[in-house]
Design a protein around this motif. Sequence first.
Motif, PDB file in Angstrom:
ATOM      1  N   THR A  25       0.838  -1.196   0.000  1.00  0.00           N
ATOM      2  CA  THR A  25       0.000   0.000   0.000  1.00  0.00           C
ATOM      3  C   THR A  25       0.868   1.240   0.000  1.00  0.00           C
ATOM      4  OG1 THR A  25      -1.897   1.020   1.072  1.00  0.00           O
ATOM      5  CG2 THR A  25      -0.239   0.055   2.517  1.00  0.00           C
ATOM      6  N   LEU A  26       0.239   2.380   0.079  1.00  0.00           N
ATOM      7  CA  LEU A  26       0.951   3.649  -0.014  1.00  0.00           C
ATOM      8  C   LEU A  26       1.108   4.269   1.377  1.00  0.00           C
ATOM      9  CD1 LEU A  26      -0.717   5.125  -3.238  1.00  0.00           C
ATOM     10  CD2 LEU A  26       1.516   4.022  -3.007  1.00  0.00           C
ATOM     11  N   PRO A  27       2.016   5.243   1.518  1.00  0.00           N
ATOM     12  CA  PRO A  27       2.315   5.791   2.849  1.00  0.00           C
ATOM     13  C   PRO A  27       1.122   6.396   3.579  1.00  0.00           C
ATOM     14  CG  PRO A  27       4.009   6.415   1.306  1.00  0.00           C
ATOM     15  CD  PRO A  27       2.961   5.726   0.501  1.00  0.00           C
ATOM     16  N   PHE A  28       0.098   6.880   2.844  1.00  0.00           N
ATOM     17  CA  PHE A  28      -1.000   7.517   3.579  1.00  0.00           C
ATOM     18  C   PHE A  28      -2.056   6.517   4.059  1.00  0.00           C
ATOM     19  CE2 PHE A  28      -3.775   7.389  -0.078  1.00  0.00           C
ATOM     20  CZ  PHE A  28      -2.950   7.624  -1.169  1.00  0.00           C
ATOM     21  N   TYR A  29      -1.711   5.252   4.059  1.00  0.00           N
ATOM     22  CA  TYR A  29      -2.643   4.227   4.544  1.00  0.00           C
ATOM     23  C   TYR A  29      -3.136   4.536   5.953  1.00  0.00           C
ATOM     24  CZ  TYR A  29      -4.252  -0.147   6.546  1.00  0.00           C
ATOM     25  OH  TYR A  29      -5.004  -1.100   7.200  1.00  0.00           O
ATOM     26  N   THR A  30      -2.223   4.930   6.814  1.00  0.00           N
ATOM     27  CA  THR A  30      -2.598   5.168   8.211  1.00  0.00           C
ATOM     28  C   THR A  30      -3.642   6.266   8.330  1.00  0.00           C
ATOM     29  OG1 THR A  30      -0.639   6.545   8.345  1.00  0.00           O
ATOM     30  CG2 THR A  30      -0.492   4.358   9.331  1.00  0.00           C
ATOM     31  N   GLU A  31      -3.518   7.289   7.461  1.00  0.00           N
ATOM     32  CA  GLU A  31      -4.469   8.404   7.576  1.00  0.00           C
ATOM     33  C   GLU A  31      -5.860   7.997   7.112  1.00  0.00           C
ATOM     34  OE1 GLU A  31      -2.317  11.641   5.475  1.00  0.00           O
ATOM     35  OE2 GLU A  31      -0.654  10.431   6.235  1.00  0.00           O
ATOM     36  N   VAL A  32      -5.911   7.113   6.094  1.00  0.00           N
ATOM     37  CA  VAL A  32      -7.217   6.710   5.582  1.00  0.00           C
ATOM     38  C   VAL A  32      -7.877   5.689   6.518  1.00  0.00           C
ATOM     39  CG1 VAL A  32      -8.428   5.627   3.659  1.00  0.00           C
ATOM     40  CG2 VAL A  32      -6.564   7.226   3.213  1.00  0.00           C
ATOM     41  N   SER A  33      -7.088   4.738   6.999  1.00  0.00           N
ATOM     42  CA  SER A  33      -7.683   3.669   7.791  1.00  0.00           C
ATOM     43  C   SER A  33      -7.732   4.007   9.275  1.00  0.00           C
ATOM     44  CB  SER A  33      -6.889   2.379   7.610  1.00  0.00           C
ATOM     45  OG  SER A  33      -5.631   2.522   8.245  1.00  0.00           O
ATOM     46  N   GLY A  34      -6.971   5.015   9.680  1.00  0.00           N
ATOM     47  CA  GLY A  34      -6.977   5.382  11.086  1.00  0.00           C
ATOM     48  C   GLY A  34      -6.120   4.460  11.936  1.00  0.00           C
ATOM     49  N   ALA A  35      -5.230   3.671  11.288  1.00  0.00           N
ATOM     50  CA  ALA A  35      -4.335   2.811  12.066  1.00  0.00           C
ATOM     51  C   ALA A  35      -3.334   3.680  12.817  1.00  0.00           C
ATOM     52  CB  ALA A  35      -3.620   1.834  11.143  1.00  0.00           C
ATOM     53  N   GLU A  36      -2.822   3.105  13.901  1.00  0.00           N
ATOM     54  CA  GLU A  36      -2.017   3.911  14.810  1.00  0.00           C
ATOM     55  C   GLU A  36      -0.628   3.274  14.927  1.00  0.00           C
ATOM     56  OE1 GLU A  36      -2.096   4.587  19.653  1.00  0.00           O
ATOM     57  OE2 GLU A  36      -3.687   3.479  18.626  1.00  0.00           O
ATOM     58  N   ILE A  37       0.403   4.103  14.716  1.00  0.00           N
ATOM     59  CA  ILE A  37       1.776   3.596  14.807  1.00  0.00           C
ATOM     60  C   ILE A  37       2.147   3.475  16.289  1.00  0.00           C
ATOM     61  CG2 ILE A  37       4.200   4.134  14.385  1.00  0.00           C
ATOM     62  CD1 ILE A  37       2.834   3.331  11.878  1.00  0.00           C
TER      63      ILE A  37
ATOM     64  N   ARG B  20       5.206   1.792  17.389  1.00  0.00           N
ATOM     65  CA  ARG B  20       6.647   2.027  17.481  1.00  0.00           C
ATOM     66  C   ARG B  20       7.190   2.258  16.081  1.00  0.00           C
ATOM     67  NH1 ARG B  20       9.864  -2.565  20.078  1.00  0.00           N
ATOM     68  NH2 ARG B  20      11.556  -1.083  19.752  1.00  0.00           N
ATOM     69  N   GLY B  21       8.296   2.938  16.002  1.00  0.00           N
ATOM     70  CA  GLY B  21       8.967   3.134  14.707  1.00  0.00           C
ATOM     71  C   GLY B  21       8.184   4.057  13.811  1.00  0.00           C
ATOM     72  N   ARG B  22       8.130   3.721  12.514  1.00  0.00           N
ATOM     73  CA  ARG B  22       7.444   4.588  11.555  1.00  0.00           C
ATOM     74  C   ARG B  22       6.659   3.738  10.581  1.00  0.00           C
ATOM     75  NH1 ARG B  22       9.864   4.282   6.586  1.00  0.00           N
ATOM     76  NH2 ARG B  22      11.986   3.428   6.502  1.00  0.00           N
ATOM     77  N   PHE B  23       5.800   4.430   9.789  1.00  0.00           N
ATOM     78  CA  PHE B  23       5.101   3.723   8.727  1.00  0.00           C
ATOM     79  C   PHE B  23       5.941   3.856   7.453  1.00  0.00           C
ATOM     80  CE2 PHE B  23       1.507   2.806   5.805  1.00  0.00           C
ATOM     81  CZ  PHE B  23       1.132   1.602   6.357  1.00  0.00           C
ATOM     82  N   LEU B  24       5.421   3.319   6.345  1.00  0.00           N
ATOM     83  CA  LEU B  24       6.110   3.450   5.061  1.00  0.00           C
ATOM     84  C   LEU B  24       6.209   4.927   4.698  1.00  0.00           C
ATOM     85  CD1 LEU B  24       3.890   0.786   3.308  1.00  0.00           C
ATOM     86  CD2 LEU B  24       6.031   0.377   4.543  1.00  0.00           C
TER      87      LEU B  24
ATOM     88  N   ILE C 181      11.297  -3.043   3.023  1.00  0.00           N
ATOM     89  CA  ILE C 181      11.033  -2.803   4.442  1.00  0.00           C
ATOM     90  C   ILE C 181       9.580  -3.157   4.701  1.00  0.00           C
ATOM     91  CG2 ILE C 181      12.749  -0.976   4.770  1.00  0.00           C
ATOM     92  CD1 ILE C 181       9.648   0.558   4.741  1.00  0.00           C
ATOM     93  N   CYS C 182       9.229  -3.342   5.971  1.00  0.00           N
ATOM     94  CA  CYS C 182       7.829  -3.645   6.267  1.00  0.00           C
ATOM     95  C   CYS C 182       7.434  -3.073   7.622  1.00  0.00           C
ATOM     96  CB  CYS C 182       7.574  -5.150   6.232  1.00  0.00           C
ATOM     97  SG  CYS C 182       8.382  -6.030   7.559  1.00  0.00           S
ATOM     98  N   VAL C 183       6.127  -2.900   7.773  1.00  0.00           N
ATOM     99  CA  VAL C 183       5.542  -2.524   9.064  1.00  0.00           C
ATOM    100  C   VAL C 183       4.591  -3.661   9.427  1.00  0.00           C
ATOM    101  CG1 VAL C 183       4.056  -0.881  10.244  1.00  0.00           C
ATOM    102  CG2 VAL C 183       5.725  -0.062   8.580  1.00  0.00           C
ATOM    103  N   ILE C 184       4.656  -4.114  10.678  1.00  0.00           N
ATOM    104  CA  ILE C 184       3.810  -5.251  11.045  1.00  0.00           C
ATOM    105  C   ILE C 184       2.844  -4.843  12.163  1.00  0.00           C
ATOM    106  CG2 ILE C 184       5.516  -6.965  10.357  1.00  0.00           C
ATOM    107  CD1 ILE C 184       6.288  -7.256  13.264  1.00  0.00           C
ATOM    108  N   THR C 185       1.769  -5.615  12.268  1.00  0.00           N
ATOM    109  CA  THR C 185       0.798  -5.318  13.329  1.00  0.00           C
ATOM    110  C   THR C 185       1.338  -5.804  14.667  1.00  0.00           C
ATOM    111  OG1 THR C 185      -0.270  -7.376  12.763  1.00  0.00           O
ATOM    112  CG2 THR C 185      -1.253  -5.383  11.887  1.00  0.00           C
ATOM    113  N   ALA C 186       0.839  -5.198  15.711  1.00  0.00           N
ATOM    114  CA  ALA C 186       1.321  -5.498  17.058  1.00  0.00           C
ATOM    115  C   ALA C 186       1.112  -6.978  17.384  1.00  0.00           C
ATOM    116  CB  ALA C 186       0.590  -4.621  18.071  1.00  0.00           C
ATOM    117  N   GLY C 187      -0.039  -7.524  16.939  1.00  0.00           N
ATOM    118  CA  GLY C 187      -0.323  -8.921  17.223  1.00  0.00           C
ATOM    119  C   GLY C 187       0.687  -9.840  16.571  1.00  0.00           C
ATOM    120  N   LEU C 188       1.016  -9.543  15.328  1.00  0.00           N
ATOM    121  CA  LEU C 188       1.975 -10.364  14.604  1.00  0.00           C
ATOM    122  C   LEU C 188       3.342 -10.270  15.263  1.00  0.00           C
ATOM    123  CD1 LEU C 188       2.644 -12.153  12.174  1.00  0.00           C
ATOM    124  CD2 LEU C 188       3.144 -10.072  10.885  1.00  0.00           C
ATOM    125  N   ALA C 189       3.720  -9.044  15.657  1.00  0.00           N
ATOM    126  CA  ALA C 189       5.017  -8.856  16.305  1.00  0.00           C
ATOM    127  C   ALA C 189       5.110  -9.748  17.537  1.00  0.00           C
ATOM    128  CB  ALA C 189       5.188  -7.388  16.694  1.00  0.00           C
TER     129      ALA C 189
END
Lengths: 268, 430
Positions: B134-146, B148-152, B163-171
């Motif tokens: 997906t694209l970097p503005f995913y968090t703004e559209v879906s309302g997901a919350e970072i 730790r670290g950063r998003f794409l 590089i990847c960003v993973i969900t807290a549950g998966l981590a």
Amino acid sequence: MSGPAVPAPAGSLPATSRPAGGRPAATNGNAIVQLQAIHKIYALGEEAQVHALRGVDLTISAGSYIAIMGPSGSGKSTLLNLLGCLDRPTAGRYFLGGDDVSQMPDDALSEARGLKIGFIFQSYNLIAQLTVQENIQVPLLYQGRDLRQYNARCAELAGLVGLGDRLHHRPNQLSGGQQQRVAVARSLVNDPLMILADEPTGNLDSKTGAEVLDLIDRLNQAGKTIVLVTHDDRVASRAHRVIHMRDGLIDREVTNRPLPANPHPAHA
Amino acid sequence: MLSFQLISTVRLGIKSLMLHKLRSALTMLGIIFGVCSVIAMLAIGEGASYEAQEAIKKLGSNNILIRSLKPPEAARQQGGGGPRGMQLKYGLTYEDGARLQSTIPGVRRVLPMRIIRENVRFSRNELPCQVIGTLPFYTEVSGAEIVRGRFLCDQDELHQNNICVITAGLAQRLFAIEDPLQHALKIDAFYYRVVGILRERSKPEQRTQAGKMEGEPLDNNVYIPLSASRTRFGEVLIRRSAGSFEAEEVQLHQITVQMQDSAAVETADPQIKTALKRFHDQNDYELIVPLELLRQAEATKRRFNIVLGSIAAISLLVGGIGIMNIMLANVTERTREIGVRRALGAKRRDITLQFLVETVVLSVGGGLIGVAVGMLTPLIVSHATDMKTIVTVWSVLVAFGISGAVGIVFGLYPARAAALLDPIEALRHE
């Protein structure tokens, strides 16, 4: 019809007990009840009728003590109901304290009962869930009065009938004689023109019955007008006048003793 | 003076009711259950619809979701006697996204997503995941919350960074003791460095695919740059299953169109449908409008409330009839008392008032207890069953109001019957 106010006798009926601004009391000898050609017909079915009263004329003077006797079906209960404003005559006129109550609407009749008549029933008819004091106050309740101002009067009346220490008892905690005495106190609380007693001793043994009758005698001596229905000659003998009913008419009238000119001989 | 009379009438009513405590309590029970059921039922209904509405709201009420669907006829072909190894091509395309962005008025952003199911490995752990390009503005559209670290970021997209960003549950599931941000995951043949951990606002609906087991944890998501997804996985996805293989070409699995406001959502909805229809000759996509779902949920809730309300109203009605029944018996039993009161000067309306007050005391007393029990019941229900319940003020007021009204309506007839008794007959009554 209404003469000058007679001060209430001290001792038996306290002067303070009169409702403030009450109507002038009738003087002895003045007629407080006048029945003129009273007829009462009950319709039983489509055709059947019962002619319970067939033209009764009766005058009751203030301060008198009248006993009504007669066999069942003679019309004495009907007469008592009419006198008590519980019913309206089919024909004829009934003046109570100067007002024609013979064709009054229901609410006005209720008011007339509440203001001018005190009832004593054969089976006492106290209200079971109320205390002695509250039972005595019932007639005042329906005149829209603030009962808190009448606690002292109730206590006085209870004292008068010898139950000053039972004010907060329930009827089922009292004997029959005591209950009837509460009923007497209740009949006095509104300071009525006339007290109607329907077989007041019918449910009592002769000793307690005599006590209640003595109480009624005292009330009469103090100036109260009493109308009493009874089967018992001994009870009737206490009255000034005995009226015998038969077949809806006054059969005969016996005067035991004259109405005293002085209304309160005991307190003269 | 009048108020004093009313107070003494109420006190008298309570006294008369206390004379038959069991009878009064049983009579009240009808009203208690009625009021309690009104409040409890509406609280449960309110809670259920609140949860549904929250879930929809999390999708974003300003968003329109378009998902790729395997067209039913193509699925049949593949599963049935169609030629094996046939390559299916369906779903949303990059052009669709660009077209929506440029032609639909009121669009703020168009977020494309490729969702590929792949096993993700770290040392000896291996978990089936959704790899979302997906694209970097995913968090703004879906309302997901970072967390730790950063998003794409745009640079990742530009350079197709691994590089990847993973969900807290998966981590949690993948990394036992190691810090995820220091390590890389292996997906297919490539390693992706973990740069951030995020928490989803809503659990994204799992893409169900033929031949795949369902019921896996829903938030095993790995987010990678869209450009990386295209180059590493290619446009044609091949998967083997049970001796055959499927190849399908799906450019985008989901496009989320974020509109400027909810008004724009309504106008854009039909426009998007027409825009897509012209370029898709098969039915290979679906439109999800959370706003519309929300409306439907509200309509459902209203219907639900009416049904629950009627059931509860019927129980109140039954309670009211119970009260009337008892009061009628009461009037008969106390006929003589009525006669005495009438003889002592009570007018008809005094008697009416007395019995009416008794009924109202019964029903309002029952109503008060019912309100207390009714507010307690949802607490117990939500404690015991995990259902969300919401006691609304209006349901309490309505239930209590109805109980009072029931008292008056069902008390009127017995009270009137008492008042109309002939005092002479009443006095003679044994």
